[in-house]
Design an enzyme around this catalytic site. Structure first.
Site, short mmCIF file in Angstrom:
data_model
loop_
_atom_site.label_atom_id
_atom_site.label_comp_id
_atom_site.label_asym_id
_atom_site.label_seq_id
_atom_site.Cartn_x
_atom_site.Cartn_y
_atom_site.Cartn_z
N CYS A 112 51.30 85.26 8.38
CA CYS A 112 51.52 84.19 9.59
C CYS A 112 49.81 84.36 10.43
CB CYS A 112 51.97 84.74 10.54
SG CYS A 112 53.75 85.98 10.36
N HIS A 257 48.89 82.15 17.10
CA HIS A 257 50.76 82.49 16.44
C HIS A 257 51.82 82.40 17.09
CE1 HIS A 257 53.26 83.33 13.31
NE2 HIS A 257 53.17 84.27 13.64
N ASN A 287 58.53 81.51 14.47
CA ASN A 287 58.35 81.97 14.21
C ASN A 287 58.06 81.39 12.68
OD1 ASN A 287 55.37 83.22 12.76
ND2 ASN A 287 56.04 85.10 13.53
N1 COA Z 1 71.00 90.04 19.09
C1 COA Z 1 71.88 91.24 19.49
N2 COA Z 1 70.69 92.62 19.41
C2 COA Z 1 69.97 92.86 18.52
C3 COA Z 1 69.42 92.13 17.55
C4 COA Z 1 70.00 90.68 17.86
N3 COA Z 1 69.09 89.31 16.97
N4 COA Z 1 68.31 92.49 16.97
C5 COA Z 1 67.75 93.57 17.37
N5 COA Z 1 69.13 93.83 18.24
C6 COA Z 1 69.55 95.28 18.95
C7 COA Z 1 69.25 96.60 17.82
O1 COA Z 1 71.00 96.29 17.41
C8 COA Z 1 69.67 97.79 19.49
O2 COA Z 1 70.35 97.88 19.57
P1 COA Z 1 70.50 99.51 19.99
O3 COA Z 1 70.00 99.66 21.33
O4 COA Z 1 72.34 99.59 20.53
O5 COA Z 1 70.33 100.04 18.59
C9 COA Z 1 69.13 97.10 20.98
O6 COA Z 1 69.18 95.05 19.98
C10 COA Z 1 66.83 96.80 20.50
O7 COA Z 1 66.20 96.41 19.35
P2 COA Z 1 64.53 96.55 18.93
O8 COA Z 1 64.29 96.23 17.77
O9 COA Z 1 64.43 97.75 19.66
O10 COA Z 1 64.27 95.69 19.45
P3 COA Z 1 62.83 95.50 20.14
O11 COA Z 1 62.93 94.88 22.01
O12 COA Z 1 61.72 96.12 20.15
O13 COA Z 1 62.77 94.00 20.16
C11 COA Z 1 61.70 92.44 18.29
C12 COA Z 1 62.93 94.09 18.80
C13 COA Z 1 62.37 92.24 17.45
C14 COA Z 1 61.78 91.28 19.01
C15 COA Z 1 60.92 93.42 19.13
O14 COA Z 1 60.30 94.15 18.38
C16 COA Z 1 59.25 91.51 18.79
O15 COA Z 1 59.62 91.06 19.01
N6 COA Z 1 58.51 92.44 17.55
C17 COA Z 1 56.80 91.71 16.66
C18 COA Z 1 57.46 90.89 16.20
C19 COA Z 1 56.85 90.02 15.54
O16 COA Z 1 56.76 88.91 16.40
N7 COA Z 1 57.11 89.28 14.30
C20 COA Z 1 56.49 88.90 13.36
C21 COA Z 1 54.30 88.56 13.47
S1 COA Z 1 54.06 88.05 12.51
#
Ligand code: COA
Length: 330
Positions: A112, A257, A287
């Site tokens: 990215c 970004h 993204n």
């Molecule tokens: N829809 C519904 N539920 C979802 C889901 C989706 N698309 N994706 C994950 N979940 C669920 C998980 O299974 C989990 O359920 P559980 O509590 O029953 O196990 C719950 O939501 C929380 O998951 P988690 O992964 O801990 O969520 P989070 O609050 O950390 O959010 C992201 C996930 C990916 C949105 C967050 O971590 C993030 O934005 N990270 C940065 C990613 C990024 O920007 N990457 C690119 C960088 S260049």
């Protein structure tokens, strides 16, 4: 040493819009979860265009807006994590498509952060006199390396391309630029050798409910990436202000970004920066990795938001781990 300025920008996104609701029909997710966790409402996905095709369209958009002839381009750099193939480079295919016969062409892999890395390299070529006019592109067809069964990653990304033409100048346009890397985070956002051909697009396979092919898709440690992102954006903003001897009041816009609205909100609160200074369009595109900053820059320009003399701070971060930023005087 010569100075470098951006003389034109362009962008292109594939026509097909994939909304959160549509995604919810094929995987266990919903609009409310995606919007509240990321700010994303929809994204574009390519059905039959590969990375070089969309990169070419973004490049042509920038070239049409400039007074530069394609023969004048002596450098083409494409930042991409999703090239058409392992070799030749996407930049060479773009060169053929646009007829920029005098350009040296190569891709760079910085996920990215790819656009900022590519701009930095182009600046060095221009400052040292190795090139006069450079075409820099960030382009991704991420849909072909996403696991459309993994709701933790596939909802976040989109396809698109953005481009900028850089030229030597008497006055400085790019006031500060820097990049950084930390390979110790290599496993936090990773894609092993996935199939890169557009015909293997796993989304098409999913939507057609056909046999789902095995591939080495993108994997991500979401929480770790979140922590890295907020830390490195803060660090990059401070570093760029220090390099340019400016303070935040001198900056008109920040183009982060476009990964996640919560990351941007967090940084805005932590650094006490007015939220309105951050340009955000991730709600429409998700993204788009290396393409996100140039698509945003071009959108701001197209909407007439940028005035001559405005100072824009761009900051990118991503897999590698990689990061980088620039301050540009428009
Ligand atoms: N829809 C519904 N539920 C979802 C889901 C989706 N698309 N994706 C994950 N979940 C669920 C998980 O299974 C989990 O359920 P559980 O509590 O029953 O196990 C719950 O939501 C929380 O998951 P988690 O992964 O801990 O969520 P989070 O609050 O950390 O959010 C992201 C996930 C990916 C949105 C967050 O971590 C993030 O934005 N990270 C940065 C990613 C990024 O920007 N990457 C690119 C960088 S260049």
């Amino acid at each position: 040493m010569r100075e470098v300025k951006i003389v034109a920008t362009g962008s292109y996104v594939p026509e097909k819009i994939l909304t959160n609701d549509k995604l919810s029909e094929v995987i266990d997710t919903n609009d409310e979860w995606i919007k509240s966790r990321t700010g994303i409402s929809k994204r574009r996905v390519s059905i039959n265009e590969n990375t070089s095709d969309i990169a070419t369209k973004a490049a042509m958009d920038a070239i049409y807006k400039s007074d530069i002839k394609v023969e004048d381009l002596d450098l083409i750099i494409v930042g991409t994590a999703t090239p058409d193939c392992y070799t030749p480079s996407t930049a060479c295919i773009v060169q053929k498509n646009i007829g920029a016969v005098n350009a040296t062409c190569f891709d760079i892999s910085a996920a990215c952060s790819g656009f900022i890395y590519a701009v930095n390299i182009a600046c060095e070529f221009i400052k040292t006199g190795s090139a006069k006019k450079a075409l820099v592109i960030g382009a991704e067809v991420l849909s072909k390396i996403l696991d459309w069964n993994d709701r933790g990653t596939c909802v976040l990304f989109g396809d698109g391309a953005g481009a900028a033409i850089l030229s030597s100048s008497d006055k400085s346009g790019i006031m500060a630029i820097y990049t950084g890397s930390d390979g110790s985070g290599e496993n936090l956002l990773k894609c092993n050798a996935a199939s890169l051909g557009i015909n293997n697009n796993s989304l098409s396979i999913m939507l057609n409910k056909d046999k789902y092919e095995e591939n080495n898709f993108l994997t991500m440690e979401g929480r770790e990436i979140f922590k890295f992102a907020v830390r490195i954006i803060e660090e990059s903003i401070k570093k760029l202000l220090e390099m340019s001897k400016l303070n935040m009041d001198d900056i008109d816009y920040i183009i982060p970004h476009q990964a996640n609205l919560r990351i941007i909100d967090f940084v805005s609160r932590k650094l006490n920066i007015d939220k309105n200074k951050f340009f955000v369009n991730l709600q429409d595109y998700g993204n788009t990795s290396a393409a996100s900053i140039p698509i945003a820059l071009n959108e701001m320009s197209r909407k007439g938001l940028l005035k001559k003399g405005d100072r824009i701070l761009m900051v990118g971060f991503g897999g590698g781990l990689t990061w980088g930023g620039a301050i540009v005087k428009w």
